[in-house]
Write a protein that holds these residues in place. Structure first.
Motif, mmCIF file in Angstrom:
data_model
loop_
_atom_site.group_PDB
_atom_site.id
_atom_site.type_symbol
_atom_site.label_atom_id
_atom_site.label_comp_id
_atom_site.label_asym_id
_atom_site.label_seq_id
_atom_site.Cartn_x
_atom_site.Cartn_y
_atom_site.Cartn_z
ATOM 1 N N GLY A 86 -0.231 -1.963 9.004
ATOM 2 C CA GLY A 86 0.917 -2.862 8.894
ATOM 3 C C GLY A 86 1.650 -2.897 10.201
ATOM 4 O O GLY A 86 1.452 -2.045 11.073
ATOM 5 N N CYS A 92 7.406 -1.426 9.292
ATOM 6 C CA CYS A 92 7.222 -1.942 7.931
ATOM 7 C C CYS A 92 7.374 -0.871 6.855
ATOM 8 O O CYS A 92 7.261 -1.166 5.670
ATOM 9 N N SER A 123 3.231 -5.641 4.452
ATOM 10 C CA SER A 123 3.973 -6.749 5.045
ATOM 11 C C SER A 123 4.994 -6.238 6.041
ATOM 12 O O SER A 123 5.278 -5.037 6.124
ATOM 13 N N GLY A 179 8.765 -3.497 3.547
ATOM 14 C CA GLY A 179 7.339 -3.284 3.360
ATOM 15 C C GLY A 179 6.903 -3.460 1.914
ATOM 16 O O GLY A 179 7.520 -2.899 1.001
ATOM 17 N N LEU A 239 -3.102 -9.766 8.362
ATOM 18 C CA LEU A 239 -2.072 -8.970 9.024
ATOM 19 C C LEU A 239 -1.327 -9.724 10.121
ATOM 20 O O LEU A 239 -0.143 -9.452 10.367
ATOM 21 N N GLN A 268 2.167 -11.061 9.607
ATOM 22 C CA GLN A 268 3.159 -10.004 9.395
ATOM 23 C C GLN A 268 3.581 -9.375 10.722
ATOM 24 O O GLN A 268 4.742 -9.034 10.915
#
Length: 285
Positions: free
Chosen positions: A54, A58, A220, A224, A259, A262
């Motif tokens: 992540g 996050c 995310s 998170g 990913l 994000q």
């Protein structure tokens, strides 16, 4: 699947740690509430290797601490490692976590000593791990005599020496140079395939997550959440040649496609006084 084991012994067991609908909030220096985690649910089964990727900030490290019982959620349910009747998880940190005033020998025994094991017994139990990690010749040296890779091997020796069936690893190879990191990935692969412990590993490297893990969870940007989950289809035992396969590249692309947005969101400008000041852990990664 595991090509060298029967299906019965290869399949992961029941969940040994989990979180359900977990939220975690911190306070900024000016008293604003900063939501680090929101509605996070996941379960990790016995003998499973789960990797979490992540964007920075996050809440990956916060989640790891909650799974290890080192921090409490603001809301939600937790079955942490080290709960009633279960041994505590061993934790490996990015900055190695070795104690500079202790020798390599006493560092390796430190986890056992904290669990109440006597000095001689702890050192006797942990010394074989120094041998396995190629550190026996440095047993009476101090960590400042070790390279970065050797210090990380020491941190792994200490974690494995505790005998805990659960390992929580927070960017354990992130501080290493690329060549040393690849060697350590290979060594960690071999150790896990021999010991079959339950592992949750936080990493920024998609390649590392796919190479090591049975599953890859994508989180995310803050707050998170578990955005997606990818099963890793490659049989064990694995080695670094797995990274060169076309299938590996395809899975890497799928994880990155999930990913990348994000990461972009996490890099958007934010108000300076909303930087997390975690009164409980000092970390919201």
């Amino acid at each position: 699947m595991c090509s060298h084991e029967s299906a019965e012994t290869c399949l992961p067991g029941p969940p040994v740690l989990s979180v359900t609908a977990v939220d975690k909030a911190f306070f900024s220096p000016r008293g604003r509430v900063v939501q680090a985690l929101e509605g996070v649910s996941l379960a990790v089964r016995e003998r499973e290797f789960v990797c979490v990727v992540g964007p920075s900030g996050c809440g990956k490290s916060t989640l790891l601490r909650i799974l290890g019982g080192l921090d409490s959620p603001s809301s939600g349910d937790v079955l942490p490692a080290g709960g009633p009747g279960r041994p505590a998880a061993a934790v490996v940190f990015q900055d190695f976590g070795v104690l500079p005033w202790l020798t390599v020998r006493t560092n390796a025994a430190f986890g056992l000593r904290m669990a109440g094991v006597g000095r001689r017994a702890a050192e006797a139990s942990s010394y074989p791990w120094l041998e396995r990690m190629g550190l026996a010749d440095f047993a009476d040296s101090y960590p400042d005599r070790l390279s970065g890779g050797m210090r990380q091997r020491l941190a792994l020796a200490r974690a494995f020496a505790t005998g805990s069936p659960v390992l929580l690893m927070d960017e354990p190879l992130g501080a290493l140079d690329p060549q040393t990191r690849r060697l350590m990935q290979e060594q960690l692969l071999g150790l896990w395939q021999e010991e079959r412990k339950t592992v949750v590993l936080v990493t920024h490297s998609i390649d590392e997550a796919i190479l090591l893990g049975d599953r890859v969870l994508v989180m995310s940007a803050r707050p998170g959440r578990v955005l997606d989950e990818f099963s890793v289809p490659f049989p064990r035992p694995r080695d670094l040649r797995t990274v060169d396969s076309a299938e590996f590249g395809q899975l890497r692309a799928r994880v990155w496609n999930q990913l990348r947005g994000q990461v972009a969101d996490a890099q958007a400008p934010y108000v300076a006084d909303d930087r997390v000041d975690d009164v409980g852990t000092g970390d919201s990664r």
